[in-house]
Design a protein around this motif. Sequence first.
Motif, PDB file in Angstrom:
ATOM      1  N   ASN A 186      -4.442   1.725  -5.967  1.00 24.64           N
ATOM      2  CA  ASN A 186      -3.928   1.538  -7.319  1.00 24.64           C
ATOM      3  C   ASN A 186      -2.461   1.161  -7.343  1.00 24.64           C
ATOM      4  O   ASN A 186      -1.842   1.145  -8.389  1.00 24.64           O
ATOM      5  CB  ASN A 186      -4.094   2.823  -8.137  1.00 24.64           C
ATOM      6  CG  ASN A 186      -5.551   3.220  -8.221  1.00 24.64           C
ATOM      7  OD1 ASN A 186      -6.430   2.365  -8.152  1.00 24.64           O
ATOM      8  ND2 ASN A 186      -5.792   4.511  -8.330  1.00 24.64           N
ATOM      9  N   GLY A 187      -1.885   0.936  -6.199  1.00 23.24           N
ATOM     10  CA  GLY A 187      -0.463   0.642  -6.146  1.00 23.24           C
ATOM     11  C   GLY A 187      -0.155  -0.782  -6.552  1.00 23.24           C
ATOM     12  O   GLY A 187      -1.030  -1.508  -7.020  1.00 23.24           O
ATOM     13  N   VAL A 188       1.086  -1.125  -6.357  1.00 24.30           N
ATOM     14  CA  VAL A 188       1.519  -2.467  -6.724  1.00 24.30           C
ATOM     15  C   VAL A 188       2.088  -3.146  -5.488  1.00 24.30           C
ATOM     16  O   VAL A 188       2.348  -2.505  -4.482  1.00 24.30           O
ATOM     17  CB  VAL A 188       2.591  -2.425  -7.822  1.00 24.30           C
ATOM     18  CG1 VAL A 188       2.015  -1.885  -9.115  1.00 24.30           C
ATOM     19  CG2 VAL A 188       3.785  -1.603  -7.361  1.00 24.30           C
ATOM     20  N   PHE A 211       6.221   9.089  -2.436  1.00 30.07           N
ATOM     21  CA  PHE A 211       5.736   7.728  -2.653  1.00 30.07           C
ATOM     22  C   PHE A 211       5.186   7.200  -1.342  1.00 30.07           C
ATOM     23  O   PHE A 211       5.391   7.796  -0.281  1.00 30.07           O
ATOM     24  CB  PHE A 211       6.843   6.806  -3.196  1.00 30.07           C
ATOM     25  CG  PHE A 211       7.977   6.573  -2.254  1.00 30.07           C
ATOM     26  CD1 PHE A 211       7.935   5.545  -1.330  1.00 30.07           C
ATOM     27  CD2 PHE A 211       9.111   7.388  -2.295  1.00 30.07           C
ATOM     28  CE1 PHE A 211       8.977   5.330  -0.458  1.00 30.07           C
ATOM     29  CE2 PHE A 211      10.161   7.181  -1.421  1.00 30.07           C
ATOM     30  CZ  PHE A 211      10.093   6.153  -0.501  1.00 30.07           C
ATOM     31  N   PHE A 212       4.466   6.110  -1.428  1.00 33.63           N
ATOM     32  CA  PHE A 212       3.850   5.544  -0.231  1.00 33.63           C
ATOM     33  C   PHE A 212       4.130   4.051  -0.205  1.00 33.63           C
ATOM     34  O   PHE A 212       4.041   3.383  -1.226  1.00 33.63           O
ATOM     35  CB  PHE A 212       2.339   5.802  -0.259  1.00 33.63           C
ATOM     36  CG  PHE A 212       1.601   5.172   0.890  1.00 33.63           C
ATOM     37  CD1 PHE A 212       1.464   5.861   2.081  1.00 33.63           C
ATOM     38  CD2 PHE A 212       1.051   3.896   0.771  1.00 33.63           C
ATOM     39  CE1 PHE A 212       0.802   5.286   3.152  1.00 33.63           C
ATOM     40  CE2 PHE A 212       0.386   3.324   1.838  1.00 33.63           C
ATOM     41  CZ  PHE A 212       0.250   4.020   3.030  1.00 33.63           C
ATOM     42  N   ALA A 213       4.486   3.575   0.955  1.00 27.93           N
ATOM     43  CA  ALA A 213       4.739   2.138   1.073  1.00 27.93           C
ATOM     44  C   ALA A 213       4.056   1.617   2.322  1.00 27.93           C
ATOM     45  O   ALA A 213       3.843   2.357   3.279  1.00 27.93           O
ATOM     46  CB  ALA A 213       6.236   1.867   1.148  1.00 27.93           C
ATOM     47  N   LEU A 214       3.698   0.349   2.279  1.00 21.88           N
ATOM     48  CA  LEU A 214       3.039  -0.257   3.438  1.00 21.88           C
ATOM     49  C   LEU A 214       3.405  -1.738   3.449  1.00 21.88           C
ATOM     50  O   LEU A 214       3.205  -2.437   2.464  1.00 21.88           O
ATOM     51  CB  LEU A 214       1.522  -0.095   3.298  1.00 21.88           C
ATOM     52  CG  LEU A 214       0.668  -0.646   4.425  1.00 21.88           C
ATOM     53  CD1 LEU A 214       0.818   0.219   5.666  1.00 21.88           C
ATOM     54  CD2 LEU A 214      -0.796  -0.698   4.003  1.00 21.88           C
ATOM     55  N   PRO A 215       3.970  -2.206   4.530  1.00 23.80           N
ATOM     56  CA  PRO A 215       4.321  -3.626   4.577  1.00 23.80           C
ATOM     57  C   PRO A 215       3.064  -4.495   4.698  1.00 23.80           C
ATOM     58  O   PRO A 215       2.202  -4.216   5.517  1.00 23.80           O
ATOM     59  CB  PRO A 215       5.190  -3.738   5.832  1.00 23.80           C
ATOM     60  CG  PRO A 215       5.116  -2.437   6.531  1.00 23.80           C
ATOM     61  CD  PRO A 215       4.311  -1.483   5.756  1.00 23.80           C
ATOM     62  N   LEU A 216       2.980  -5.453   3.810  1.00 21.65           N
ATOM     63  CA  LEU A 216       1.883  -6.427   3.882  1.00 21.65           C
ATOM     64  C   LEU A 216       2.489  -7.787   4.214  1.00 21.65           C
ATOM     65  O   LEU A 216       3.715  -7.948   4.156  1.00 21.65           O
ATOM     66  CB  LEU A 216       1.164  -6.511   2.533  1.00 21.65           C
ATOM     67  CG  LEU A 216       0.406  -5.280   2.060  1.00 21.65           C
ATOM     68  CD1 LEU A 216      -0.195  -5.548   0.691  1.00 21.65           C
ATOM     69  CD2 LEU A 216      -0.683  -4.910   3.054  1.00 21.65           C
ATOM     70  N   PHE A 258       3.080  -0.619  -2.661  1.00 19.85           N
ATOM     71  CA  PHE A 258       3.816   0.573  -3.064  1.00 19.85           C
ATOM     72  C   PHE A 258       2.992   1.423  -4.012  1.00 19.85           C
ATOM     73  O   PHE A 258       2.440   0.935  -4.985  1.00 19.85           O
ATOM     74  CB  PHE A 258       5.126   0.154  -3.751  1.00 19.85           C
ATOM     75  CG  PHE A 258       6.040   1.311  -4.048  1.00 19.85           C
ATOM     76  CD1 PHE A 258       6.960   1.754  -3.112  1.00 19.85           C
ATOM     77  CD2 PHE A 258       5.965   1.966  -5.268  1.00 19.85           C
ATOM     78  CE1 PHE A 258       7.796   2.819  -3.383  1.00 19.85           C
ATOM     79  CE2 PHE A 258       6.793   3.048  -5.539  1.00 19.85           C
ATOM     80  CZ  PHE A 258       7.709   3.473  -4.600  1.00 19.85           C
ATOM     81  N   GLU A 259       2.880   2.700  -3.701  1.00 21.87           N
ATOM     82  CA  GLU A 259       2.246   3.666  -4.601  1.00 21.87           C
ATOM     83  C   GLU A 259       3.279   4.714  -4.937  1.00 21.87           C
ATOM     84  O   GLU A 259       3.898   5.280  -4.050  1.00 21.87           O
ATOM     85  CB  GLU A 259       1.063   4.363  -3.909  1.00 21.87           C
ATOM     86  CG  GLU A 259      -0.221   3.572  -3.925  1.00 21.87           C
ATOM     87  CD  GLU A 259      -1.361   4.374  -3.301  1.00 21.87           C
ATOM     88  OE1 GLU A 259      -1.309   5.613  -3.316  1.00 21.87           O
ATOM     89  OE2 GLU A 259      -2.294   3.740  -2.790  1.00 21.87           O
ATOM     90  N   SER A 277       8.873  -1.510  -9.224  1.00 21.86           N
ATOM     91  CA  SER A 277       7.927  -2.266 -10.037  1.00 21.86           C
ATOM     92  C   SER A 277       7.439  -3.462  -9.222  1.00 21.86           C
ATOM     93  O   SER A 277       8.156  -3.985  -8.374  1.00 21.86           O
ATOM     94  CB  SER A 277       8.593  -2.725 -11.328  1.00 21.86           C
ATOM     95  OG  SER A 277       9.830  -3.316 -11.024  1.00 21.86           O
ATOM     96  N   GLY A 278       6.224  -3.847  -9.495  1.00 26.57           N
ATOM     97  CA  GLY A 278       5.649  -4.972  -8.778  1.00 26.57           C
ATOM     98  C   GLY A 278       4.458  -5.496  -9.548  1.00 26.57           C
ATOM     99  O   GLY A 278       4.233  -5.134 -10.698  1.00 26.57           O
TER     100      GLY A 278
END
Lengths: 318, 144, 307, 275
Positions: free
Chosen positions: A6-8, A145-150, A156-157, A162-163
């Motif tokens: 559900n992140g952006v 929060f959670f981030a993952l490089p794509l 980003f969750e 914002s995204g």
Amino acid sequence: MRLSGNGVVATREAFLEWLSRGRTFVTETVARRFRLPFPSVPTPKAVLLPQHEALYRFFWARRTWNVHPLPPEGTPILLLAAPCEVKAVTDVLDAVFLGNAPQDPYYATRRKNLILGALGCTFFEATCFCTRVGGHPLSREGADFFALPLSSGVYFEGEGVSGRPLASSEKEELEALVADLEKTAPPPFPEKTPEYLYEAFGCDIWEDIAWGCLNCGACTFLCPTCFCFDLALEGRLRGAMIRTWDSCMFPKFTLHASSHNPRSHPMQRVRQRILHKFSYHPLRKGVFGCVGCGRCVALCPVNWDIREAVERVVSCAL
Amino acid sequence: MNSPWEPKIVAFLCHWCSYAGADLAGVSRIQYPPNIRVVRVPCSGSVDPLYILKALREGADGVLVSGCHPGDCHYLSGNYFARRKFLVLHKLLDLLGLRDRVHFSWVSASEGQRFADVVKAVTEVVRSLGPNPLREGESTCDTP
Amino acid sequence: MTLHDAARKLLEEHKVQGVLGYRKGSLPFRTRPYLFRDPCEIEELVFNPFCGLNLARYLLFLPQGIERVAIVAKGCDGRACVALVRENRLRRENLLILGVPCPGMVDTRKLAEWEGLKEHEVTLRGGEIVIRGVAYPLASFLDASCRRCRYRSPLVYDILVEGGEVPSLPQEDTLRELRSLPEEKRWEFFRKELSRCIRCYACRNACPMCYCKECFAESHKPSFLHPSPTLRDNFVFHIGRAMHLAGRCVECGACERACPLGIPIATLFLAVSDTVREHFAFEAGVDVAAPAPFVTYREDDPNAFIR
Amino acid sequence: MPCEGIYTPCLLPIAEIVEETRDIKTFRIPRPEHFVYRPGQFAEIFVPGVGEAPFSISSSPTEGTFLEFSIKRIGSVTQALHRLNPGDTVGLRGPYGNGFPVEELLGKHLLFVGGGIGLAPLRSLINYVLSPEHRLSFGDVFILYGARTPQDLVFRWELERWRKREDLTLCLTVDEGNASWEGRVGLVPNVLREVFSFPCTGWVSIVCGPPIMIKFTIKALRELGFAPGDILTTLEMKMKCGLGKCGRCNIGPYYVCQDGPVFSYETLLEMPEEY
């Protein structure tokens, strides 16, 4: 909990810009994998439980002794850590310093001021074994929060960045990553590992397992979960009570004043380290005292591997 | 509270020569800087390098070790052994850039003037170096 | 005789109860110490440029039942054996030194630049190291202690293994650069490095010559330093240890390799060894009979540094 | 002085020092109001400039406004304590630990077996049980106390007081007697077998002393028919924080400073033997 999807997706620049707003640090693991322009700390432990900390001062003045407590201090810090390191804070350190009355005021203050972000891992290093002890490289559990490089930006969750919603190609990328990690994940230790290890206390393989270990404190000091500390006085007529890390690997850790030492043999100390993480702590708190970050394996001077040790003891108990 | 900084120098003096030399300087009313804190030791050979390191650790700005002249040791050869240890320490501290923090001297019981001169010289050198660099970041223990 | 044949033969003929050697580790480019007791295990014995640990450290921590042991010894392990025999820690007749010529030990941290490097992608060829097909001078990948090594093969041995290729590398003075710096810069360097130490004692515990039952660093009575890793406590620990190792350090560099933070700590010990060599004409672990530098003296020892 | 923070001791003056034996002294300090404790608990005593160490409280909470600690001279902190005089300052933190399960002992007959300085924690419970407000809630009381020599017996005035009471049995023994010693001579476990000749139903035994004595006393108690759950003992372990955080008193899933120091033999049996 795995990532919800559900992140952006934010741009890398927007993400870094958001991180730069506060005092941001990254752990060494994160620094090694992703080149981010922030200073690094060894593990979250180094922020929450500094290696050297004065708890109170004492001094002789006006013909009497005085004691002045040093109040807890904490400035807001944002720390970006790997999911396993986040787990070390929420599962182990919090349980010891907050979940165990009375709360430690120094830890509590710093914890309150800490924004802990998880940066998902996209692959397993040779030393990684988070999935063996109930973790997951994409877990956001416990993190703010959670981030993952794509390939197209940063997934980003959480609140703050914002995204735009995920495009279908990005959803596919995420799914492919999850599937890929699933395939390469080291399998979990048996469910009853804590009980097996407890049973194996008297097993005669411990000597063999412990042989080779130098009994130095590199693994425990650099471990994100090892919380044991020493309170040692500094100074005579004026000084302070200093809290500093201690290690169960050191012979003086359990040395009584009477010179009796319940763990005088190096093997007993190695056994204590394994059992505390994989048996005693889980039996007490319900979670492993190890998060599988693999730092002890990577940094051990003699390549003593805790994974092999646990496997061997489990197979001995079976 | 805000008096100007004065170096503190720990002096390990051998009982048979240098301590007596300091004594002679005292009874002869020879003036020397009050910056030294004397620790009397049986022989310069008994000064473990760890004592010197510990003195620096505890905040001494300089250390002076003084014993009998070579050949005059009360225990015959203590100062010869000491000299070997001190040479290694001296060279190591030299590499570290702390060479002038630690000084060695031979002062006999009859050399009161020489003792005063040594203390003067050492104090001047240490004063020119400034406070002990190991004391950085030390706040918890010093100010009540 | 090759290393494997020699080791196997010793075990098969019960000349020794164990062979102290290296085995492949659980990670690429890592080896770990292992006590081989069964001749069938000898296949797993390895010796390559990643065997930086000094095995002599384990001679004092052998399991019960091992009376006579063989040790796979590079030059520095051999020196440590001699030094330990000299200090009456070991009996020479209980020790069988299986000498191996040493090509120099590669600093694995320098390989970290190549991401995902596999072991088979690295080979040694003469004085060169070939990584993914590109040759580099080997010397730039070696630890400081290996670049200045004086004794690549053990001086004292019972069996010297054949076949090991020893590249003839020039002996470098690895301390020259540091020594040429001005005083403030040298202190700046050591202040920075000593401040990083977390006092895990890996350097001490990996050292073959650090076998004190109670280390001064952990002694309470008297207490020389505080357990917290402040600059001044780290200073006492490392300089104190360097003084304890003066005339005893065998210059193997195991301390530096053991350091999980990569602090170039061997610098101190190598510097001390240089002083002892230069002024007292002594090298640890070279001659069993030579008197230790600090139990003897000469009347004309250097005196100029004393006021 | 107010006590702030869980690691900061509050400073108190020593009210009185009693010399028990040549290396044991009892220190009496005023009890701060917030310091509410149970028999068997311990406290951390801080000697300024020297250090901090845990000691069991040897007074009973029923005894009023002071605390007593009986301390043997062994390490650096105890040595410094022994050099102090009445009026000198020490720091106090606590109380810590679980203490004796007093509620579970209600209505039981109690067998106390102590050796050497091990009588200190027992004395807290004994005086609690013997206090007028609690005495009727417990059954018979049997105290067996042993020391190396008659000079090593601690709390001699207290033993005298107990001996005069008729509602308890006191038995003293020494390993090595002397000319003036009229009591028993023999090791505690052996004497226990001789003097304790009742059926053990309804009895609970509380043991404290040196590890080797505890080991053989428990063996003797088992022979006498005590169930493991009816044997209580206190463990000693190196401690720093007293709060279950610093990790060094960990044995198995227990932290001696929080889950102990009082354990039943039943619990001990399933614990790794590292104490």
